[in-house]
Design a protein around this motif. Structure first.
Motif, mmCIF file in Angstrom:
data_model
loop_
_atom_site.group_PDB
_atom_site.id
_atom_site.type_symbol
_atom_site.label_atom_id
_atom_site.label_comp_id
_atom_site.label_asym_id
_atom_site.label_seq_id
_atom_site.Cartn_x
_atom_site.Cartn_y
_atom_site.Cartn_z
ATOM 1 N N ASP A 30 -4.292 7.009 11.308
ATOM 2 C CA ASP A 30 -2.971 7.478 10.898
ATOM 3 C C ASP A 30 -2.164 6.285 10.379
ATOM 4 O OD1 ASP A 30 -0.535 8.696 10.521
ATOM 5 O OD2 ASP A 30 -0.481 9.661 12.496
ATOM 6 N N TYR A 31 -1.712 6.366 9.158
ATOM 7 C CA TYR A 31 -1.036 5.240 8.519
ATOM 8 C C TYR A 31 0.490 5.392 8.544
ATOM 9 C CZ TYR A 31 -1.364 8.841 4.987
ATOM 10 O OH TYR A 31 -1.292 10.043 4.336
ATOM 11 N N ILE A 46 4.048 13.730 3.560
ATOM 12 C CA ILE A 46 4.002 12.302 3.864
ATOM 13 C C ILE A 46 4.457 11.510 2.652
ATOM 14 C CG2 ILE A 46 2.463 10.363 4.440
ATOM 15 C CD1 ILE A 46 0.744 12.288 6.030
ATOM 16 N N ARG A 62 4.772 0.548 1.475
ATOM 17 C CA ARG A 62 5.205 -0.712 2.082
ATOM 18 C C ARG A 62 5.488 -1.727 0.976
ATOM 19 N NH1 ARG A 62 5.165 2.594 5.200
ATOM 20 N NH2 ARG A 62 4.175 2.752 7.248
ATOM 21 N N TRP A 122 0.858 -1.187 0.000
ATOM 22 C CA TRP A 122 0.000 0.000 0.000
ATOM 23 C C TRP A 122 0.887 1.228 0.000
ATOM 24 C CZ3 TRP A 122 0.904 3.187 4.116
ATOM 25 C CH2 TRP A 122 1.210 2.636 5.382
ATOM 26 N N PHE A 159 -7.029 12.916 7.093
ATOM 27 C CA PHE A 159 -8.282 13.664 7.176
ATOM 28 C C PHE A 159 -9.349 13.112 6.239
ATOM 29 C CE2 PHE A 159 -5.199 15.659 4.398
ATOM 30 C CZ PHE A 159 -5.878 15.692 3.189
ATOM 31 N N THR A 213 -5.212 13.422 13.243
ATOM 32 C CA THR A 213 -4.744 12.495 12.196
ATOM 33 C C THR A 213 -4.365 13.254 10.936
ATOM 34 O OG1 THR A 213 -5.337 10.574 10.857
ATOM 35 C CG2 THR A 213 -7.110 12.132 11.324
ATOM 36 N N PRO A 214 -3.341 12.801 10.249
ATOM 37 C CA PRO A 214 -3.077 13.375 8.924
ATOM 38 C C PRO A 214 -3.988 12.739 7.875
ATOM 39 C CG PRO A 214 -1.413 11.741 9.429
ATOM 40 C CD PRO A 214 -2.332 11.794 10.627
ATOM 41 N N LYS A 247 -8.739 17.450 10.151
ATOM 42 C CA LYS A 247 -7.445 16.792 10.299
ATOM 43 C C LYS A 247 -7.058 16.671 11.764
ATOM 44 C CE LYS A 247 -5.093 21.151 9.365
ATOM 45 N NZ LYS A 247 -4.458 21.980 8.332
ATOM 46 N N GLU A 282 1.462 12.669 0.569
ATOM 47 C CA GLU A 282 0.786 13.960 0.712
ATOM 48 C C GLU A 282 1.842 15.038 0.587
ATOM 49 O OE1 GLU A 282 -2.325 15.140 1.477
ATOM 50 O OE2 GLU A 282 -3.293 13.190 1.595
ATOM 51 N N ASP A 317 -6.987 5.203 14.988
ATOM 52 C CA ASP A 317 -6.378 4.239 14.056
ATOM 53 C C ASP A 317 -6.484 4.630 12.589
ATOM 54 O OD1 ASP A 317 -5.425 2.544 16.013
ATOM 55 O OD2 ASP A 317 -7.258 1.347 16.073
ATOM 56 N N PHE A 347 0.576 18.543 5.009
ATOM 57 C CA PHE A 347 1.293 17.362 5.475
ATOM 58 C C PHE A 347 2.355 16.978 4.448
ATOM 59 C CE2 PHE A 347 -2.920 16.895 7.462
ATOM 60 C CZ PHE A 347 -2.542 16.759 8.792
ATOM 61 N N GLU A 378 4.623 7.493 2.357
ATOM 62 C CA GLU A 378 4.558 6.180 2.998
ATOM 63 C C GLU A 378 4.293 5.112 1.944
ATOM 64 O OE1 GLU A 378 4.937 5.256 6.246
ATOM 65 O OE2 GLU A 378 5.040 7.245 7.209
ATOM 66 N N LEU A 408 -1.813 -2.345 8.142
ATOM 67 C CA LEU A 408 -1.602 -0.924 8.445
ATOM 68 C C LEU A 408 -0.294 -0.731 9.198
ATOM 69 C CD1 LEU A 408 -2.654 2.017 8.766
ATOM 70 C CD2 LEU A 408 -3.746 1.283 10.892
ATOM 71 N N ARG A 409 -0.015 -1.640 10.126
ATOM 72 C CA ARG A 409 1.150 -1.440 10.992
ATOM 73 C C ARG A 409 2.412 -2.101 10.472
ATOM 74 N NH1 ARG A 409 -3.146 -1.875 14.969
ATOM 75 N NH2 ARG A 409 -2.774 -4.098 15.229
#
Lengths: 700, 700
Positions: B248-249, A414, A418, A402, B210, B207-208, B204, A406, B246, A412, A416, A681-682
């Motif tokens: 926020d990724y 970001i 995985r 995933w 949003f 959490t980012p 937001k 941003e 939960d 933000f 991310e 997610l984690r």
């Protein structure tokens, strides 16, 4: 005295076993130059005992079955020919109850044998050492061909005068011929009451790829039990045997370099080793998955007791009780005297496990693979080992599990993503000319990706033509001089005994329906609406896929709901969806009527495992999935089995000569409201600091 | 004086450029802990010159375009807002003739700009420094949103009293809001004559992510040019904002370990480096492939001049002149006042390249990847760099190129298999909430595999419900408390300008037709026959796929035949084939009528690149592929373009919350009688002696 003879028997059979194992290993791996093994030490199967109720029969157990059958009254006069000795799996309820350390449910075997032209289906209790059931000709077909059948039938033509005359007339000598034994199918009463096979011959002169050198039009119909030639047919005397030029695919035979820049060495590397464990021989544990994996004489590879760890509470949850390729159907599209019968059911007629030679390390499976053997029975009931027929490996292909970034639209910053790492269980079978590669791939997000790859050689037809003058008159394109690649289909029907959070499940058709908005309701004029319909009986779940009437297909547990009230489930995501277009009264389609739909759902029934019937060879279609499903049994909130057929239409082309680049398709089993939220997610990203430090090998 | 001002201008713009590049790099990579770069040194784009006629405009060239426009008479009063400055590619014939070292065809730019609410389409000749054409409002739409549009419009609600009252009534403060600007589509005359956008806001707080906290029902329609609020609508005051729990990724935000055993480090390793080369910035050479690769403001990634080496004579042969994702269509299925307009055309409205933040090394792309930047223009016409937006890597996934084994049926002992190594060009865009991953994968057997992955965040709808009481009344399933995952589709329409062995090609429908055998002709009653039909005009090539009326679709060169007489060709092998089911008169479907069929073929026309029209924003469907194709032009033995639409239906589920595991589908372009035989017959297997020697890194 009986004991002495038994010991003697055991000694001989063990000897046979080790000779076989030894010769396999020598021939399969160590003789290939440049391959260094890098695989785990061969297991001494002679000492093995089962660890799990679903473990395949061990060498000792197969020996015991043979011993039991030897002293079984009906066989006291003549020992039957053994076609299959397979674990007769315990009842599901017993397997589900069983925990490591518990006593085993009784170990039982199912034996398919032939005696005096009759099919015998026996169940043998290994503990009580008794035959507990015995049926003769329970349905129309026969067991799959044995190695002895194939070997004997392929020699039969050579004692036939007409055959010898015919090959002499073509200027061929018998020593250059290789004969194969495609099943004859079943085409009416003439072909009943005896086992028949069609024998076809090829010239291996100048090439080991004799498949590309058919002796076209020459078909010998042989009685498999008497080895009598029942029919001789030669309609192809004017068709030349194609040349052997450039047909040899072996690396050692290549004279020229390929027309491309060489590739630097590349490898999936795991210097700390793979992350999976294989416990007690067959139980695989990896990431959030646990399942049982075994080789199977007929299906090739069976995955059982598939469980995935809940992402919230860590509990292991049931997903699938059993999954395997139940039958393959391969109809060719040529009506000629020497072709009409070519429609194979590769699992039931030949056996995928039976046809699975050892996988080639580094080429069939990457480095760091774990290899598993198959243990089957010879026609005389002795155990033999099919070594390295399954491999298990972790796969990283550079894909993304995933991602999101941003920074453009918002404040933000970001980035991310995985990496996607998966676990693959693979087997590959060479069923005569054709190769099937079967992959079961497990993802950490709960998805199971099942893939079928097709490679090996096409079944080709000799042709008088060097060039394609009128392709419309032929049953396929010219793919080399004097060679037609005949149009054909491949269907692989999977048995998917899904048990989502327990045995009782329902099948839901989540139909996407186009609705028209009401006048004045919205500036939009149309929209899609999903409508759930639970299948009550089998006929509700006979599904033909439709592009313009789409649905999702869910297997749900109606008694288990997520915290939001959604039923927990998995959906099947169809992939390559070629459908069989043959008429339902066409004999091959009648026998393979399990391809009449892409999806079926049946209530669980231990005897309904093989979509084409338990006895497939020469079967008349009286014991197929289509017949079972017509009973229209209740399937709502029941222990049910999902069947999915993956299809391929093949119009060959020159690129498929002399060996086919792999064509792959598959389907997915995907969690849908099974987890409370994204289970990965984690998951951690990859960091440079964790990755291996590699250098080229000294010799590269 | 003019020269001085120009130099001054250049200096300023270069400064701007470097500031932007610098800040990108800092924000995107070096600030993420644990990532070590391992990618090539950033290129100093300010000094670059083009090396190939298809190379994108350089920084210097974009500066020159701005200079030319600045002194262009119609803009002397007001400089327009620049929405796109793109290379206006030379005519195909010029590009095909061009060889390295030849003088360049004139460098030209196409500019899409806005001035006083009007769309301007200009062509600029960089050599003669002249505007060579200039059209105002040539079709109904507007250029894609600029960053300035998005930024300004997303701030507009905050000066609106009704809006502020509404958020105060919800107990929200404006500082916790993030507002996005989904396009408003086009729904009739009320929305013509001005650029409008719908602004939606999210909280937001905490959490980012949003996106998972919509302020449901609040829609502000803004005039993009005046920034006036045209319409205020609030229908969701009773709908709570979903909690941020939960959602926020980000890895750094994870408190718990995932419920699975950790995976050992795994990596695709190439200690001798990758086997591809990137010459002159954009020409990629690998194995038997050569192609031109560039970033594109709108399509994201464009592949051009794709050639593959003939496996017999080593000649480079044309396959595809240009391939790219031309348009994305994403209709949502909810009629509500705050939802009906949600149907995006992500390429034409937002720009895939525009939305492509830097790829994350090791996670978006494996080790040993090569990264390529994009150079686009800011709204004031300055160049800016989108760094690392494309990666290029060699992929080995443990797959098998071809295989066969012998030894069971015959006296040959053969174990041959070849590992599959491919080359992937990838880009990933975050178009607001959604992420698209686009892969072009090249195989040594001549196959091109195009894949689209979907990840990122769903567009979700606030709901009063914590539990799903009556899913039928909602536009999608509940995927978290107070959150509905609205049913929607994704369609990606690819422009595939195939030039098989030259520009003039034909499109052939190779239909598989079920035929009935004649009475007495054969024991078989039915069979399939392939029937070739060459498309004469565009309407012959408007194709809806049918499972029960299957075809192969070939692009052939009718003047080039293999030695056997087969026309050389490539076929398109459709993958995920969801079709758009919306009514043709529904405004979103009218604008995206290019999804009315899965396949189209049009004659090559340099102006027909964008399936939804050059000016897509608020377009009325007057300039789509469907409109062009209705002209029914001749396409036989012509320079033709193939269009294929990949489709996904999405019924969301809880696993998609708070971020979606990637869903991937794709299609293949596959040689069919293009090569004389299997082009990788002579490929070498992998040998242990060549593979790397790896150890765990000290820190792992």
């Amino acid at each position: 005295m009986e004991k002495t003879s038994c010991l003697h028997f055991c000694f001989i059979s063990c000897l046979v076993l080790f000779i076989i194992v030894g010769s396999w290993y020598r021939s399969s791996i160590s003789s290939l130059p440049g391959y260094s093994l890098q695989i785990q030490k061969p297991i001494d199967h002679s000492a093995e005992t089962p660890y799990h109720p679903l473990d395949p029969l061990t060498v000792k157990e197969i020996n015991r079955v043979r011993t039991i059958l030897s002293s079984y009254e009906p066989f006291s006069f003549t020992f039957p020919t053994i076609h299959t000795i397979l674990l007769d799996e315990p009842d599901k309820v017993q397997v589900l109850k069983w925990r490591k350390g518990d006593p085993f449910p009784p170990r039982k075997a199912q034996v398919l044998a032939l005696l005096n032209g009759q099919s015998h289906v026996l169940n043998v209790d290994l503990d009580s050492r008794r035959v507990t059931s015995h049926a003769i000709n329970p349905s129309s077909g026969y067991p799959m061909l044995s190695m002895d059948d194939i070997s004997a039938a392929s020699k039969a033509p050579f004692s036939n005068a007409e055959f010898n005359k015919s090959i002499a007339a073509r200027g061929l000598s018998s020593s250059e011929l290789t004969c194969l034994t495609p099943s004859g199918g079943w085409f009416g009463p003439n072909e009943e009451g005896k086992r028949v096979v069609k024998v076809l011959c090829f010239s291996k002169q100048g090439t080991p790829n004799f498949y590309m050198r058919p002796i076209e039009g020459l078909v010998i119909t042989v009685d498999l039990d008497t080895l009598e030639v029942l029919k001789f047919s030669d309609t192809g005397r004017d068709i030349p045997i194609p040349k052997s030029t450039d047909t040899d695919y072996r690396y050692t035979a290549q004279k020229k370099e390929p027309q491309m820049e060489p590739l630097n060495p590349i490898s999936i590397e795991q210097p700390k080793g793979p992350s999976f464990r294989v416990e007690d021989g067959h139980t695989v544990k990896w990431a959030n998955w646990v399942f049982h994996l075994k080789a199977d004489h007929r299906a090739g590879l069976v995955i059982s007791r598939v469980m995935v760890r809940d992402s919230e509470n860590g509990e292991l949850r049931d997903v699938m009780y059993k999954g395997f390729a139940s039958e393959f159907f391969v109809p060719y599209m040529d009506l000629d005297e020497s072709w009409y019968f070519k429609s194979y059911m590769d699992a039931g007629e030949f056996g995928l496990g039976m046809s699975a030679l050892p996988l080639v390390p580094l080429n069939d499976c990457p480095r760091h693979s774990y290899y598993m053997d198959g243990i089957f029975a010879t026609p005389d009931g002795n155990p033999f080992v099919q070594p390295n027929m399954i491999c298990l490996f972790e796969r990283y292909a550079g894909d993304i599990s995933w991602r999101h970034s941003e920074g453009l639209l918002t404040d933000f910053q970001i980035r991310e993503a995985r990496p996607k790492v998966t676990l693959v269980a693979r087997m590959a079978a060479s069923v005569g000319n054709y190769d099937y590669i079967l992959d079961w791939e497990f993802q950490t997000d709960g998805l199971i990706n099942v893939k079928v790859g097709l490679s090996g050689m096409l079944m080709v037809k000799g042709s008088p033509y060097h060039q394609a003058p009128n392709q419309d008159a032929m049953s396929g394109p010219l793919i080399s001089e004097n060679l037609i690649g005949v149009v054909h289909d491949h269907f692989v029907t999977f048995h998917l005994d899904m048990d989502i959070d327990g045995v009782n499940n329902s099948f839901v058709n989540v139909n996407l329906v186009k609705e028209r908005s009401l006048p004045g309701e919205s500036p939009r004029k149309s929209y899609l609406k999903s409508k759930r319909k639970i299948a009550k009986t089998e006929k509700d779940a006979q599904i033909k896929l439709k592009l313009y009437d789409p649905s999702e297909f869910h297997m749900i547990n109606p008694s288990k709901r997520s915290r939001l009230g959604n039923p927990t489930g998995y959906k099947i995501v169809p992939g390559g969806t070629a459908a069989s277009l043959l008429d339902h009264d066409d004999p091959p389609q009648l026998r393979s009527a399990f391809t009449n739909n892409q999806i079926w759902v049946t209530p669980y029934n231990k005897t309904e495992q093989w979509a084409g019937g338990l006895l497939t060879y020469q079967s008349r279609g009286d014991d197929t999935l289509a017949v079972w499903s017509e009973r229209d049994r209740s399937i709502e909130n029941k222990d049910i089995v999902l069947w999915y057929t993956l299809g391929f239409h093949q119009i060959p082309c020159q690129e498929d000569f002399p060996i086919m680049p792999t064509v792959t398709s598959g389907f997915e089993l995907k969690p849908v409201n099974f987890f409370e939220s994204n289970p990965i997610l984690r998951a951690a990203p990859a960091f440079e600091k964790d990755l291996p430090v590699c250098r080229p090998s000294a010799s590269s």
